[in-house]
Design an enzyme around this catalytic site. Structure first.
Site, PDB file in Angstrom:
ATOM      1  N   LYS A 149       3.323  -3.831   6.431  1.00 16.48           N
ATOM      2  CA  LYS A 149       3.633  -3.897   5.006  1.00 16.48           C
ATOM      3  C   LYS A 149       5.102  -3.557   4.719  1.00 16.48           C
ATOM      4  O   LYS A 149       5.726  -4.145   3.834  1.00 16.48           O
ATOM      5  CB  LYS A 149       2.700  -2.971   4.218  1.00 16.48           C
ATOM      6  CG  LYS A 149       1.281  -3.506   4.112  1.00 16.48           C
ATOM      7  CD  LYS A 149       1.263  -4.837   3.365  1.00 16.48           C
ATOM      8  CE  LYS A 149      -0.111  -5.433   3.246  1.00 16.48           C
ATOM      9  NZ  LYS A 149      -0.108  -6.728   2.539  1.00 16.48           N
ATOM     10  N   TYR A 169      -0.775  -0.845  10.106  1.00 11.48           N
ATOM     11  CA  TYR A 169      -0.831  -1.552   8.818  1.00 11.48           C
ATOM     12  C   TYR A 169       0.421  -1.251   8.000  1.00 11.48           C
ATOM     13  O   TYR A 169       1.011  -2.146   7.384  1.00 11.48           O
ATOM     14  CB  TYR A 169      -2.089  -1.113   8.065  1.00 11.48           C
ATOM     15  CG  TYR A 169      -2.276  -1.767   6.719  1.00 11.48           C
ATOM     16  CD1 TYR A 169      -2.736  -3.074   6.625  1.00 11.48           C
ATOM     17  CD2 TYR A 169      -2.024  -1.070   5.539  1.00 11.48           C
ATOM     18  CE1 TYR A 169      -2.930  -3.678   5.384  1.00 11.48           C
ATOM     19  CE2 TYR A 169      -2.216  -1.667   4.299  1.00 11.48           C
ATOM     20  CZ  TYR A 169      -2.667  -2.966   4.227  1.00 11.48           C
ATOM     21  OH  TYR A 169      -2.852  -3.561   3.005  1.00 11.48           O
ATOM     22  N   HIS A 206     -12.939   1.649   3.006  1.00 11.97           N
ATOM     23  CA  HIS A 206     -12.124   2.793   2.635  1.00 11.97           C
ATOM     24  C   HIS A 206     -13.010   3.916   2.113  1.00 11.97           C
ATOM     25  O   HIS A 206     -14.221   3.778   1.971  1.00 11.97           O
ATOM     26  CB  HIS A 206     -11.088   2.388   1.590  1.00 11.97           C
ATOM     27  CG  HIS A 206      -9.994   1.532   2.146  1.00 11.97           C
ATOM     28  ND1 HIS A 206      -9.910   0.177   1.906  1.00 11.97           N
ATOM     29  CD2 HIS A 206      -8.923   1.832   2.934  1.00 11.97           C
ATOM     30  CE1 HIS A 206      -8.845  -0.318   2.519  1.00 11.97           C
ATOM     31  NE2 HIS A 206      -8.240   0.667   3.140  1.00 11.97           N
ATOM     32  N   SER A 233       0.844  -1.195   0.000  1.00 11.57           N
ATOM     33  CA  SER A 233       0.000   0.000   0.000  1.00 11.57           C
ATOM     34  C   SER A 233       0.877   1.242   0.000  1.00 11.57           C
ATOM     35  O   SER A 233       1.998   1.233   0.519  1.00 11.57           O
ATOM     36  CB  SER A 233      -0.893  -0.007   1.243  1.00 11.57           C
ATOM     37  OG  SER A 233      -1.463   1.266   1.462  1.00 11.57           O
ATOM     38  N   SER A 234       0.326   2.331  -0.524  1.00 14.52           N
ATOM     39  CA  SER A 234       1.064   3.602  -0.528  1.00 14.52           C
ATOM     40  C   SER A 234       1.263   4.157   0.875  1.00 14.52           C
ATOM     41  O   SER A 234       2.083   5.060   1.078  1.00 14.52           O
ATOM     42  CB  SER A 234       0.319   4.637  -1.374  1.00 14.52           C
ATOM     43  OG  SER A 234      -0.974   4.885  -0.854  1.00 14.52           O
ATOM     44  N   CYS A 235       0.553   3.615   1.869  1.00  7.68           N
ATOM     45  CA  CYS A 235       0.698   4.116   3.240  1.00  7.68           C
ATOM     46  C   CYS A 235       2.047   3.756   3.848  1.00  7.68           C
ATOM     47  O   CYS A 235       2.364   4.195   4.948  1.00  7.68           O
ATOM     48  CB  CYS A 235      -0.433   3.609   4.123  1.00  7.68           C
ATOM     49  SG  CYS A 235      -0.361   1.845   4.507  1.00  7.68           S
TER      50      CYS A 235
END
Length: 316
Positions: free
Chosen positions: A141, A137, A180, A108-110
């Site tokens: 990742k 999260y 989301h 994920s971009s997070c």
């Protein structure tokens, strides 16, 4: 890759995994395997070990994760950290031990810092602090990305990580407690429309910028990684374009046909101010997204309409 190579898609019933399955079938891959969470608990190391010893997949695509929005991340930090690490660690380690030809890790971009320069480049990983509302999260990742990088460095294996921007599409999660931003908006505007165009309250100020990629474009990126040996370990996957949450809300409101007011609850958190991905690295190798945002949202809303019996209407 040979079209009859055994490909295990972890999370094949989820939004991303289902899209990847469809895309690989369309490309002619004939030996796809999947297990539901009831059939195989990916958090259980012994169960995953037994599965790999029996199936011996040639390729593993990790589209399995515990996911959710700001509310879910805030309420269940331990589960978002630990369960995601358990899932990915089991898959990564067993893929290495059983000599899988390729492992594709989806993140994920997070994973990128909250205040990183825009657009987000792969090089910005671990250069500053994360967004607090989803750091649990993100940390999980990041550990998966670094595990794949370590295997690539130490064992010269074709383990690659793809970091998508915000994904949406068919089979998305429209549960208002765990969804989301885009599916939550679709659901809220739809329910408010049915209730007589009542006002819709949305979190934050509406000013943050977000980028969205249709899940079918993400699946094509996975196929691209399947068909090519990518030279680096980490690639962003997105459109390279973003819009404000307010403009997203207006677009979804138009598509759904809601005629009521939008109320912004500024007491609720906005999250990261902007998350635009730099996707030049993957594009330079030949991958391109193809689905326009408005067309993609319309497709997603139509899928929701066909499957809304799974969701109870909210009383507004």
């Amino acid at each position: 890759m040979m079209k009859n190579n055994k490909i295990y898609i972890a999370g094949h019933r989820g939004m991303v995994g289902a899209a990847v399955w469809r895309a690989l079938e369309a490309e002619g891959y004939t030996n796809l395997i999947g297990r539901t969470s009831a059939e195989l608990d990916l958090r259980d190391q012994k169960a995953v070990t037994d599965f790999f010893e029996i199936e011996k997949p040639d390729v593993v695509i990790d589209a399995a994760a515990r996911v959710g929005g700001i509310l879910a991340n805030n309420n269940y930090p331990y589960q978002f950290l630990m369960e995601n690490m358990q899932i990915q660690n089991n898959l990564i380690d067993l893929s290495l031990k059983h000599d899988a030809k390729k492992f594709i890790f989806l993140g994920s971009s997070c994973i990128y810092p909250k205040q990183a320069p825009q657009p987000l480049k792969e090089d910005y990983l671990l250069t500053s602090s994360l967004e607090p509302t989803n750091e649990w999260y993100a940390i999980a990742k990041i550990s998966g990305v670094k595990a794949c990088e370590a295997i690539r460095k130490q064992f010269k294996k074709d383990f690659v990580s793809l970091m998508p921007t915000n994904l949406y599409g068919s089979h998305d999660n429209f549960d208002l407690q765990t969804s989301h931003v885009m599916p939550a908006m679709i659901r809220k505007f739809h329910d408010a429309k049915l209730a007589g165009d009542t006002p819709v309250t949305l979190w934050g100020s509406g000013t943050p910028m977000r980028e969205f990629l249709h899940v079918d474009d993400m699946a094509k990126a996975v196929c691209f990684a399947m068909d090519n040996e990518l030279p680096d370990n980490l690639y962003n996957v997105g459109t390279g374009e973003d819009l404000t949450i307010k403009n997203l809300a207006l677009l979804i409101q138009e598509i759904v046909g809601h005629k009521g007011d939008i109320v912004w609850d500024s007491e609720k958190p906005d999250g990261t101010p902007r998350k635009l991905m730099d996707v030049d690295k993957l594009k330079s190798l030949g991958w391109q997204p193809s689905i326009d945002l408005k067309d993609g949202i319309m497709k997603t809303y139509h899928w929701f309409l066909e499957n809304q019996d799974k969701y109870k209407q909210v009383k507004l």
